[in-house]
Write a protein that holds these residues in place. Structure first.
Motif, PDB file in Angstrom:
ATOM      1  N   TRP A 106       0.838  -1.213   0.000  1.00 27.35           N
ATOM      2  CA  TRP A 106       0.000   0.000   0.000  1.00 27.35           C
ATOM      3  C   TRP A 106       0.866   1.253   0.000  1.00 27.35           C
ATOM      4  O   TRP A 106       0.619   2.204  -0.751  1.00 27.35           O
ATOM      5  N   TYR A 107       1.898   1.257   0.834  1.00 28.48           N
ATOM      6  CA  TYR A 107       2.763   2.434   0.926  1.00 28.48           C
ATOM      7  C   TYR A 107       3.476   2.670  -0.408  1.00 28.48           C
ATOM      8  O   TYR A 107       3.570   3.809  -0.884  1.00 28.48           O
ATOM      9  N   TYR A 108       3.985   1.618  -1.015  1.00 28.77           N
ATOM     10  CA  TYR A 108       4.687   1.762  -2.291  1.00 28.77           C
ATOM     11  C   TYR A 108       3.747   2.311  -3.362  1.00 28.77           C
ATOM     12  O   TYR A 108       4.136   3.162  -4.169  1.00 28.77           O
ATOM     13  N   HIS A 109       2.498   1.849  -3.358  1.00 30.86           N
ATOM     14  CA  HIS A 109       1.515   2.316  -4.342  1.00 30.86           C
ATOM     15  C   HIS A 109       1.226   3.801  -4.168  1.00 30.86           C
ATOM     16  O   HIS A 109       1.075   4.532  -5.163  1.00 30.86           O
ATOM     17  N   ARG A 110       1.173   4.276  -2.926  1.00 27.84           N
ATOM     18  CA  ARG A 110       0.813   5.671  -2.653  1.00 27.84           C
ATOM     19  C   ARG A 110       2.013   6.617  -2.680  1.00 27.84           C
ATOM     20  O   ARG A 110       1.887   7.770  -3.114  1.00 27.84           O
ATOM     21  N   HIS A 111       3.167   6.150  -2.222  1.00 29.73           N
ATOM     22  CA  HIS A 111       4.285   7.068  -1.994  1.00 29.73           C
ATOM     23  C   HIS A 111       5.594   6.653  -2.654  1.00 29.73           C
ATOM     24  O   HIS A 111       6.580   7.392  -2.565  1.00 29.73           O
ATOM     25  N   GLY A 112       5.647   5.494  -3.276  1.00 30.70           N
ATOM     26  CA  GLY A 112       6.911   5.005  -3.792  1.00 30.70           C
ATOM     27  C   GLY A 112       7.692   4.283  -2.707  1.00 30.70           C
ATOM     28  O   GLY A 112       7.224   4.110  -1.582  1.00 30.70           O
ATOM     29  N   LEU A 113       8.897   3.867  -3.046  1.00 34.65           N
ATOM     30  CA  LEU A 113       9.721   3.141  -2.086  1.00 34.65           C
ATOM     31  C   LEU A 113      10.104   4.059  -0.927  1.00 34.65           C
ATOM     32  O   LEU A 113      10.449   5.224  -1.125  1.00 34.65           O
ATOM     33  N   LEU A 114      10.027   3.531   0.279  1.00 36.14           N
ATOM     34  CA  LEU A 114      10.361   4.307   1.466  1.00 36.14           C
ATOM     35  C   LEU A 114      11.784   4.857   1.378  1.00 36.14           C
ATOM     36  O   LEU A 114      12.729   4.120   1.105  1.00 36.14           O
ATOM     37  N   ASP A 115      11.931   6.157   1.601  1.00 33.80           N
ATOM     38  CA  ASP A 115      13.245   6.800   1.555  1.00 33.80           C
ATOM     39  C   ASP A 115      13.877   6.740   2.937  1.00 33.80           C
ATOM     40  O   ASP A 115      13.376   7.348   3.888  1.00 33.80           O
ATOM     41  N   THR A 116      14.975   6.012   3.068  1.00 36.07           N
ATOM     42  CA  THR A 116      15.601   5.807   4.377  1.00 36.07           C
ATOM     43  C   THR A 116      16.758   6.775   4.629  1.00 36.07           C
ATOM     44  O   THR A 116      17.495   6.609   5.592  1.00 36.07           O
ATOM     45  N   SER A 117      16.908   7.799   3.766  1.00 38.10           N
ATOM     46  CA  SER A 117      18.007   8.737   3.954  1.00 38.10           C
ATOM     47  C   SER A 117      17.741   9.629   5.169  1.00 38.10           C
ATOM     48  O   SER A 117      16.636   9.665   5.716  1.00 38.10           O
ATOM     49  N   GLY A 118      18.761  10.347   5.580  1.00 34.48           N
ATOM     50  CA  GLY A 118      18.641  11.239   6.723  1.00 34.48           C
ATOM     51  C   GLY A 118      19.906  11.265   7.541  1.00 34.48           C
ATOM     52  O   GLY A 118      20.802  10.436   7.366  1.00 34.48           O
ATOM     53  N   THR A 119      19.981  12.210   8.465  1.00 31.99           N
ATOM     54  CA  THR A 119      21.145  12.302   9.334  1.00 31.99           C
ATOM     55  C   THR A 119      21.140  11.149  10.327  1.00 31.99           C
ATOM     56  O   THR A 119      20.093  10.557  10.608  1.00 31.99           O
ATOM     57  N   PRO A 120      22.310  10.811  10.874  1.00 31.66           N
ATOM     58  CA  PRO A 120      22.342   9.760  11.900  1.00 31.66           C
ATOM     59  C   PRO A 120      21.405  10.036  13.062  1.00 31.66           C
ATOM     60  O   PRO A 120      20.797   9.106  13.600  1.00 31.66           O
ATOM     61  N   LEU A 121      21.266  11.308  13.454  1.00 30.56           N
ATOM     62  CA  LEU A 121      20.369  11.641  14.561  1.00 30.56           C
ATOM     63  C   LEU A 121      18.923  11.338  14.204  1.00 30.56           C
ATOM     64  O   LEU A 121      18.181  10.747  15.009  1.00 30.56           O
ATOM     65  N   LYS A 122      18.497  11.729  13.005  1.00 28.29           N
ATOM     66  CA  LYS A 122      17.123  11.462  12.588  1.00 28.29           C
ATOM     67  C   LYS A 122      16.857   9.959  12.496  1.00 28.29           C
ATOM     68  O   LYS A 122      15.787   9.483  12.891  1.00 28.29           O
ATOM     69  N   LYS A 123      17.829   9.215  11.977  1.00 22.88           N
ATOM     70  CA  LYS A 123      17.667   7.765  11.891  1.00 22.88           C
ATOM     71  C   LYS A 123      17.544   7.145  13.281  1.00 22.88           C
ATOM     72  O   LYS A 123      16.696   6.267  13.514  1.00 22.88           O
TER      73      LYS A 123
END
Length: 332
Positions: free
Chosen positions: A249-266
């Motif tokens: 469902w998520y891929y259909h609505r938003h594309g592949l989940l983007d896991t990028s970000g700063t180490p703190l955000k992760k």
């Protein structure tokens, strides 16, 4: 039993006779093949490293546990500490011994990580981890060596199949509409329960030998000796439906989940997300009944469906609202 007595049992006793100083290191290795470790690793991979890898590990976790649990019912082989009082149970397990779930999951899931990383030194390290996870189960008295070998073989076969068929399966799956995709995922969850029941029903009326019951109950601290149970397929089916259905469902609505970000955000998204997972797991586990009844099994299915859906749908939404994850979709 002759094979166990003459070949398998001496290996267990030899390793245990090396001394109790090995107990803590072996418990550490066995944790690296434990369900709890993989449940902690999975959201980290999906939210913080690579969504594709997270989905592959999720699929491998469910399939390896499903294969192990059905084969255990079919073979019904004892664990070492069930059949010989000399074997010290330095852990506690109630399921049958063949094949080893730790060895299977280690080969399948750690092998998936090795295939993703594709570096010589990480591959060597992971092979050593897989090896010592298996050996730890023998040392702790939980498995015979033959059960470990079958687990490694089964996990390796699952890994090989995943590497070979995943691209073709994904091309086939993504050509359907999202309702059809979720329907296929739900059908998969029904198959998990149905196939397990096909192995479970012939065991009706099975009684454990008195020796297994007496020796196997030693480390259970009052817990029932119950190698045959129905919780597992509903746990796996719910995880499959909630996790993979949510990911589709998520891929259909938003594309592949983007896991990028700063180490703190992760780190923040992982800590927050896992806190909710633990809350759902403990909270719903405390509210929902644990009796061997149909309503309890259906509620277990719902419990793990919600946990899977939190990981793949609701957690990313919360992360975006809190600014912990980018809103930019990533193409698959």
């Amino acid at each position: 039993m002759d094979f166990i007595t003459q070949i398998d049992l001496p290996v267990v006793l030899f390793l245990q006779n090396l001394g109790e100083w090995l107990k803590q290191p072996m418990l550490a290795f066995t944790f690296l093949g434990q369900e709890q470790f993989f449940l902690a690793l999975l959201p980290f991979l999906y939210w913080c490293v690579d969504a594709r890898l997270g989905i592959q590990v999720a699929v491998m976790t469910v399939l390896s546990n499903f294969a192990v649990s059905t084969l255990k019912l079919a073979i019904r082989m004892p664990r070492p500490f069930w059949v010989d009082a000399r074997v010290q149970p330095w852990s506690a397990e109630t399921s049958f011994g063949m094949p080893s779930g730790h060895a299977t999951s280690a080969a399948a899931i750690w092998g998936t990580l090795a295939a993703f990383l594709r570096r010589k030194w990480t591959t060597i390290l992971i092979i050593l981890i897989i090896f010592f996870i298996g050996i730890s189960r023998v040392y702790l008295g939980m498995h015979f060596l033959s059960q470990i070998l079958l687990g490694w073989l089964l996990g390796s076969l699952l890994l090989l199949v995943m590497i070979r068929v995943t691209p073709a399966v994904m091309r086939w799956f993504l050509k359907y509409s999202i309702p059809a995709q979720i329907g296929w995922v739900f059908l998969g969850s029904l198959l998990i329960v149905g196939i397990y029941l096909a192995f479970y029903l012939p065991t009706a009326g099975w009684q454990a030998p008195r020796l297994w019951l007496d020796l196997g109950s030693r480390p259970l601290a009052g817990e029932p000796f119950a190698p045959i149970e129905l919780d597992t397929p509903f746990t796996l089916a719910g995880t499959w439906f909630g996790g993979l259905g949510g990911a589709a469902w998520y891929y259909h609505r938003h594309g592949l989940l983007d896991t990028s970000g700063t180490p703190l955000k992760k780190a923040l998204r992982y800590l927050l997300g896992v806190a909710i997972v633990i809350g759902l797991w403990y909270g719903l586990g405390a509210v929902f009944p644990r009796t061997p009844t149909l309503d309890a099994y259906l509620l277990r299915f719902l419990r793990y469906t919600l946990i899977g859906a939190w990981m793949t749908i609701f957690a990313p939404w919360v992360f975006k609202k809190l600014g912990l994850m980018t809103r930019k979709p990533q193409l698959g």
